[in-house]
Structures are given as structure tokens and as C-alpha cells.
Design a protein around this motif. Sequence first.
Motif, PDB file in Angstrom:
ATOM      1  N   UNK A 247      17.327  19.415  -1.225  1.00  0.00           N
ATOM      2  CA  UNK A 247      17.893  19.188   0.094  1.00  0.00           C
ATOM      3  C   UNK A 247      17.881  20.134   1.023  1.00  0.00           C
ATOM      4  N   UNK A 316      12.987  22.304   1.537  1.00  0.00           N
ATOM      5  CA  UNK A 316      13.447  20.885   1.586  1.00  0.00           C
ATOM      6  C   UNK A 316      12.212  20.105   1.614  1.00  0.00           C
ATOM      7  N   UNK A 354      10.173   8.125   4.369  1.00  0.00           N
ATOM      8  CA  UNK A 354      11.055   9.006   3.816  1.00  0.00           C
ATOM      9  C   UNK A 354      11.235   8.793   2.248  1.00  0.00           C
ATOM     10  N   UNK A 415      11.739   4.490   2.194  1.00  0.00           N
ATOM     11  CA  UNK A 415      11.897   3.577   3.541  1.00  0.00           C
ATOM     12  C   UNK A 415      10.704   4.097   4.391  1.00  0.00           C
ATOM     13  N   UNK A 417       9.932   4.250   8.537  1.00  0.00           N
ATOM     14  CA  UNK A 417      10.335   4.199   9.938  1.00  0.00           C
ATOM     15  C   UNK A 417       9.452   4.158  10.989  1.00  0.00           C
ATOM     16  N   UNK A 422      12.347   4.254  16.163  1.00  0.00           N
ATOM     17  CA  UNK A 422      12.848   4.859  15.150  1.00  0.00           C
ATOM     18  C   UNK A 422      13.581   3.809  14.354  1.00  0.00           C
ATOM     19  N   UNK A 424      14.324   1.491  11.012  1.00  0.00           N
ATOM     20  CA  UNK A 424      13.951   1.527   9.506  1.00  0.00           C
ATOM     21  C   UNK A 424      13.336   0.013   9.359  1.00  0.00           C
TER      22      UNK A 424
ATOM     23  N   UNK B  22      22.402  16.044   3.734  1.00  0.00           N
ATOM     24  CA  UNK B  22      21.414  15.340   4.584  1.00  0.00           C
ATOM     25  C   UNK B  22      21.515  15.639   6.159  1.00  0.00           C
ATOM     26  N   UNK B  26      18.773  17.678   8.509  1.00  0.00           N
ATOM     27  CA  UNK B  26      18.012  17.039   9.322  1.00  0.00           C
ATOM     28  C   UNK B  26      18.406  16.774  10.787  1.00  0.00           C
ATOM     29  N   UNK B 164      20.876  -0.111  11.535  1.00  0.00           N
ATOM     30  CA  UNK B 164      19.771   0.006  10.643  1.00  0.00           C
ATOM     31  C   UNK B 164      19.986  -0.079   9.291  1.00  0.00           C
ATOM     32  N   UNK B 170      18.751   7.018   0.914  1.00  0.00           N
ATOM     33  CA  UNK B 170      17.898   7.289   1.917  1.00  0.00           C
ATOM     34  C   UNK B 170      18.200   7.109   3.226  1.00  0.00           C
ATOM     35  N   UNK B 171      18.636   8.043   4.246  1.00  0.00           N
ATOM     36  CA  UNK B 171      19.028   7.959   5.351  1.00  0.00           C
ATOM     37  C   UNK B 171      17.997   7.947   6.425  1.00  0.00           C
ATOM     38  N   UNK B 172      18.035   7.173   7.427  1.00  0.00           N
ATOM     39  CA  UNK B 172      17.104   7.238   8.672  1.00  0.00           C
ATOM     40  C   UNK B 172      17.653   8.338   9.574  1.00  0.00           C
ATOM     41  N   UNK B 173      17.165   9.460   9.690  1.00  0.00           N
ATOM     42  CA  UNK B 173      17.873  10.495  10.660  1.00  0.00           C
ATOM     43  C   UNK B 173      17.180  10.661  11.977  1.00  0.00           C
ATOM     44  N   UNK B 174      16.340   9.905  12.359  1.00  0.00           N
ATOM     45  CA  UNK B 174      15.493  10.026  13.592  1.00  0.00           C
ATOM     46  C   UNK B 174      16.244   9.481  14.522  1.00  0.00           C
ATOM     47  N   UNK B 175      16.550  10.275  15.517  1.00  0.00           N
ATOM     48  CA  UNK B 175      17.052   9.817  16.899  1.00  0.00           C
ATOM     49  C   UNK B 175      16.298  10.250  18.183  1.00  0.00           C
ATOM     50  N   UNK B 176      16.153   9.762  19.077  1.00  0.00           N
ATOM     51  CA  UNK B 176      15.509  10.050  20.413  1.00  0.00           C
ATOM     52  C   UNK B 176      16.633  11.097  21.129  1.00  0.00           C
ATOM     53  N   UNK B 179      20.274  10.667  22.202  1.00  0.00           N
ATOM     54  CA  UNK B 179      21.133   9.521  21.271  1.00  0.00           C
ATOM     55  C   UNK B 179      21.860  10.354  20.122  1.00  0.00           C
TER      56      UNK B 179
END
Lengths: 647, 302
Positions: A247, A316, A354, A415, A417, A422, A424, B22, B26, B164, B170-176, B179
Motif C-alpha cells: 500500500x 505502492x 484498480x 474495478x 473506472x 470517475x 466505477x 488507502x 491516493x 459509487x 477496492x476503493x475508487x479514489x478518483x476525484x476532479x 471535489x
Amino acid sequence: MTFSTQLDDLGIEKYLEKYGEREMLKLLTCGSVDDGKSTLIGRLLYDSDQVHDDVLEATTKASGKFGTTGKEVDLALLVDGLQAEREQGITIDVAYRYFATDRRKFVMADTPGHVQYTRNMATGASACDLAVILIDARQGVLEQTHRHSFICSLLGIKHFVIAINKMDLVDYSQDRFEEIRAAYTEFAARLQVPDIHFIPMSALVGENVVHRGESMPWFQGSPLLDHLETVHVGSDRNLMDLRFPVQNVLRPNLDFRGYSGTLASGVVRVGDKIIALPSGKQSTVKSIETFDGQLEVAFAPMAVVMTLNDEIDISRGDMIAAPNNAPTLTNGVEAMLVWFNDAPMKPGSNYLIKHTTAQTSATITDLRYRINVANMHRETVPELGMNEVGRVRLDCARPLAVDSYTKNHGTGSFILIDRMTNATVAAGMIVERKIAEDALKRRTDSHDAGSNVRLQDKRHISTEQRQQRLNQKPFVLWITGLPRSGKSSIAYELEQRLFDKQKFVQVLDGEILRLGINRDLGFNGADRWENQRRAAELARLNMTMGISTIIALVSPLGFERQQAREIVGDGFHQVFCNAPLEACEGRDTHGLYKRARAGEIANVTGIDAPYEEPTKAAIVLDTVNDSIDTNVQKILDHLSNNGLLES
Amino acid sequence: MTNYALSHLQQLEQESIHIIREVASEFERPVMLYSVGKDSGVMLRLAQKAFAPAKIPFKILHVNTRWKFREMITFRDNLMKELDLDFIEWINPEGIKNDIGPFKHGTQRHTHVMKTEGLKQALNNGQYDAAFGGARRDEEKSRAKERIFSFRDRHHQWDPKNQRPELWDLFNCEVQKGESIRVFPLSNWTELDVWLYVHKEQLPMVPLYLAKERPVVKRNGTWIMVDDDRMPLEDGETPEMKMVRFRTLGCYPLTGAIESEADTVPKIIEEMLRSRDSERQGRVIDFDEGNSMEDKKREGYF
């Protein structure tokens, strides 16, 4: 609450010693409102005394406004959450409920039966050990039962409870129960679920949910809560394969370099040998650190910090595994995909993927088929719509360290994206690849990231015609072995002999490649693999031209050679130049080993980088005791036996 | 540990640590919201565990309303000093200027200005793209469907219909840009789990959680503690000393005490196991309307 009797007997201090820490079970409930699912959950909570007085009072008040049970408390309202759904009378998302008994803490994911059920069920099921699937005793096994069961099995849930509800409306008939059980059992033979348990119940009346009740004396099994308390799920975890996705790298001071992460599977001990992927570098575990002190051993799913005895480059997204049991490192991933997005998935589109802690871009190169979730038939379709399930192939920009989902949920899941929104858009479960089929299929698809372009055969001349013209059947001979094990000498001697037989053949060795087409590459793990990948691609092009290729490369890692085999497809023959390290070091004319020993150069196979002996080599050559001529003859014999030297 | 099995507390702990790591890896500017309560205390310990032997790599933020119990502030300052954390406090400057308070302006306006607006200001001010909160899904019905990673738009608003999906770990960590994400590492913990963990870890807690004789008055059926002289007493109202404790902590005029003899953590657990009332019962803020919590959250309340 159900704790009270034990609490009275033991007193709080002793009670905490005995029951302060329990087991945890995560379960999923699936079924529609009509099956009485909310009522079942409400009953489970209510009868096990998990509902607080103030909540019950509020629910009783709400029962008059929204309820369907008249004056009685509508237990279904206990579990309803959001305003919109309360008004519309439907559940719209995954809700989580928590309850506990002395033995276990339960996390219950509650997913809706109708709208967007696939997306929500997949989400809920991904974390669960067990699924409770509701069947209305009047309706029996319906199409939705098939859907729910299929999705649960797709997500790898190993324990099913088939709750045959509303038995009060079929006069608690044993015949009806047996009829439904037989129908479900026949259907479930197509799923891979090792443990299926049937319970007849009435959630409304409260029979066989928490209490046994008296209406079904013919049923010998336990009520639902008893079953949930005792079902054994501990052995579902994978403790065999060490997988530690990194991580983060912790460097609190110059003397400490630790890798934090959660073990996805397996066990690790101080002193264990490890391999880091994708670099392929090896080391041993120096210590396992936690806030509460050092550990001798850690196992999945513990979150720890690992330190190693060697300073190797790990960041990572990398994976630490056991050298003799490593995941497959691959750019090409074959998977079952559950599509979540409004916009359909079209092959050729590019997304972020991911996977464990790694993230890269991936192109869906092929949609092989869609699975009809209701009857499990495979259907050929041009695209995958929202809430549909299909089998796809992905091509990733960077190699991922993967296992099949059935073997390993942690390293077999990912997943996707959307880059613009953005969102999922999909969840994927990696499937074990069928190599030959895969290699064949690969050739027809473009790997051009981000484009829709497919490789169309525009050629007028077929491979067969070329072979006829050249009067030969082309092959690829991949020679692997330690540096100075004699690969090139054999390759060039063989080229001469084949040339003499009027055959067209090209030798590619490290020097030719690295001084030309691959001069942009270094010697780290990723570059070394790219060196080999390009060699394999050149060999494949030669094949289509009807020309044979002899490749002489150290190619130290098994999975890399496997990938070369996949690129080339049929006609790939592996040769292993077997010579012990001492012998190779003895022939060190260019001083490679000497400089490696002196620490002047790094990444020298045999010294500070690993060499995995091939297990699938077609030919093994002894280059210490046998002459070059003998070895070349061995190869010629092999080619001849395979009909490759005929005209 | 020898049978390669984890207890429920250990499992919850590992999951939360994974989540915290995480986010730290991220996101560019994560921050941890600290409310001085028991959940925040547990979350802070988990953050320490996530990065040991290194330090927590983000700031700890307390959005103060100036109406917290005095003991909370003392406890907070001591703990931050002892743990040597990168701590910051934010109080809505508009609120200070207009001297906003629950007695003068009413509960709703006070909460909106000092908590909801104050939080938004603090997050905008620090340009944080991820904020950890100690909320749990078992606290309230509308929380049951909230994700662990809760996506917020530029205006910090939450859309319960457009979340989401969260699968596996598995976490979606994408942000604009602009946000952000609210992250709830304690999502799967219950109030009981929190206290069991406090007991197991011997975590320090604000003494207000433990029963003691305190000066209280009864208002709208709830015991309210007279914590300072800003509290106007109504005619004929005199504070009386009662053995009370608090199940949740917030602004003292908005937090009801319960009568209790539980003066140790094990006694609190025992009381909870035998209790028939839920935790949020003591929160004046939740009593307004059936969906008050959900409405507040849409606006950006934690």
C-alpha cells in the motif's frame, strides 16, 4: 438483549473476557419485497432483541402512515432507510445492518430484488461469506431465484441458505417444502456452491427465524439464527498463497524502510524468502512491524508493515509473494465483468483499472460473450449493457500480478473506472486463462490502447502460401539459461546447420536485440520483460513470413517465458541450456560475473537476480558435459521428430 | 492468533487500517476530522496503528462551535500534545462575529452556521480532497446506506441516489479538482464494538462518558448539563446534582445526559447491553423531523 443471561451468570468483567471478542460473519440477504425480505430482517432483529425501545416506538408510529400490517408493528419498516424509498415503497440500494449474539457479530448487507439488482447484489456479495436467498413458498423457484443464486455464486459466496418463506400461507406443508427443495437442488447443480442449506420459515409469524416455533414439527434443522451462529466459514480463507499488495512505503527515518499493506492471502514469517513483483527481485523478511510490537508471523487479512533484509526497489502497487508460489504477471487479463454504467461497454474502450493497490489503464479488447443471468446461456453480443454480465479480455498498460478469482478473491478482483466521469463502471473477476485459445485469439485482436481498431486480415498472401514458397514449416526455438551457459554458441551453430538444409532462419540474441531494436531498454524487471516481449513479437512476425527464429535470451522467470509462449502461440519450442552457476562463472570471458560479484553492476541473473529453471522445456541440454555438436544434433532430432525439417 | 483466525474486533481494526492507508496513499491532501468523542478517539488510534512506526501523515482537524463541554476541550488539548499530532482547530469566523449560539439563535441555526458551514469553510480553506469522519452505519437509518467512501461535489453535497458501488476492498479514489470524498473507516463498527475496543485498548476518553454527579436541569424530558454561565436558566429552574453520563458528546446545550451509575468502561458496556434505548436518543438535533439527518447530510453535514 440476548446477552443478558450470560451477563447475569458471569458478571461484566468475566463476560468481557469470554465474549468481548467474537467471530464475525458477513452475510447477504437477497429477494424482493414480495418475498418478505424486509420482514425477515426486521424479525431477525426484533426477535433477537436488537431493536431499541425508542426506535420501536418511532416504527410503531410510522406503521400507521406507511405500514401494511394494520395495527401490528410493521417489522419491514425497521429496516427501511431513505426518504425516497420509503415514499415509493421500494429499496434502492445496499443497506448494511449490524447485530450480534454472544458468539458472533453479524454484518448484514441487504440488497434489493428488482431495480439494478445485479449491480447492488454484486456490491453486497463481494464482501460476504454467506447468502440468504428468499423464496416465497407459494411461488417456488422463480427466474429471480436463478438470478440471485447465479450472482452470489459468481461473486464466490460458498454458503447459501435457501429461506423458504411464507410457509404460513401454504399451511406449513412439508410436501411443498420438499418440492421447492428438489427444484432448487436440480437448478443449483449448475452452480459451484459447496454448501446449500434449506430452512422453511414464516418471518411474519416468527417461525424458524430466531425461535423454532411449533408449526413445522417435521423440520429437524435449526432456525436461521442458530445456523448463522454456527456455520463454519473459517476454512474459506486462502492461507496457502502469500500475496501482500504494497500500500505504501514507510520511511520515518534513514534506518527504517517498511512496506505497509494488508495480506490478501497466505501467511508470512520472519525469515521467509519473498519475491517482489513486477521486478522479480528476491529478499527475505527481516521483521513484521505493528503499532503493538513486532510479530513472528502474520496472516490474511492482517494489516502490517514488513521490512526486508535487502534494499530492493518496491513501491505502492507492487506485490510481495513467495518465490516458489507467485501470481501470474500479465498484461492480458481474462475476466467475468459485471457492468454498472448507463453507457454500455463497447470493446475497444479504455478505462482505469484498480487491482489490489495497483492502478493502470486497460483496454477491453474483446467481449467473448454475455451471460444471460436468468438461464445462464452464453450469448454473442456487440456490447454489454447496465447490469449485464459478460466475459471479456483486457489489455493492461502495465503488467498486473493476478490469480484467478476462485483461488484468490484479493488478487483475482478489480474495478474499472471511467476516465471522464470517475464513475466505477464495472467489477471484474479474473478467470484462469486457457493459454492456447488465448494466444490464438490474441492474434486477431489489436492491442492498440484507446482505439476501436481491430486487426483485419488485409493480406492477400496466406501464411500457407509463404510456407510453400519458402519450402519450410517455421518454428520458434526459445533458448533459456544462465549467462554464459552456451545459448548463443548453440544458436549460431544451429543456424548454420539449418541454412545448410536450405532453411531460412534468424537468430535473435541479447546483443542483436539490445544494440538495435531494444537499445532504449535497461536491465530492471520491467525493461527486461519488454526486451523479451519484443523478441517474441519479432518471432511471431517471422512466423507469418514463413521464417523460423532462434531466440537466445537468459529469460530467467517462468511467467515471462510463459508470456512469450502465449505471444508466439503454436510452434513455440523451449530449450533449456542447463549448466550450473559455477560452470558459467568459469567461462566468464567478458567479466560479467566478476563485475557483478564486485558489486559494480546489478541485476545479473544468478548473482543478485533469480533464475527459475523451466519445467516445461521441450529439450534440456547439458552444456557442461556435452559438446556443441551433440547439443545441436539433439535439437535437430527434436525438430525432425515434430515434422519441422520436412520440405 | 495461533489458529490463524482474527476476532471481530481485530478484523474491524485491520479493515479500518487498510482504508486509512488507502486514503493516505491516493489523495493529495487528506485530513482527519476529530470531534473529541469516543468514535474519533478510536479512529485516531487506528490512524496511529496504520502508520506506525511513522507518524500520522495528515492533519487532525477539530471544527469547534465554542459550545462544546469544557472537559472536551481540556481533554483534546492534552491528547494532541501528548501524541504530538499536527492539530488544527477551526471556528466559523462569521459565527464569532455574530456571536451565534443555540440559546440566542436556536438549535437549527447554531448547528447550521457553526457545524455545517464551519466544516465546509474548514475543508475549503485547507483544500482538503479527503476528510475522515468517525460516523458509523449503525448510528441512524439513513447512514445504513452510506458508502465508506462518500463522494461529495464542489458544494460538499451528497447524492444518495448516485453513489459509487463499493466492492471488496477496492476503493475508487478518483476525484476532479474541487471535489472531495468523506471517508468513514468505522462504517462497520457498532457502538458496542467501539466500547469493546476502548476497553481492549485502554483508550483515554473524555470523563463525561463516565457517570458522575453533575449539575443538570430537565428540559423537554432531557437532562441538560449546566456547563458554564452562558446557559440562561428559566424561571424557577435550579440546577440539581445528579449521577449522569453522556452517550454522545457535542455542544453541551444540545446534548442530553442519561441517569447512570456506570463509572467505568466495563460498566458502560454492561449498561449498553442491558439498555433498551438507542444512542442518538440524547441528541436534540435528531428530534426535529423524521428525515432531519438525511436532509442535513445532503447539505453537507457530516
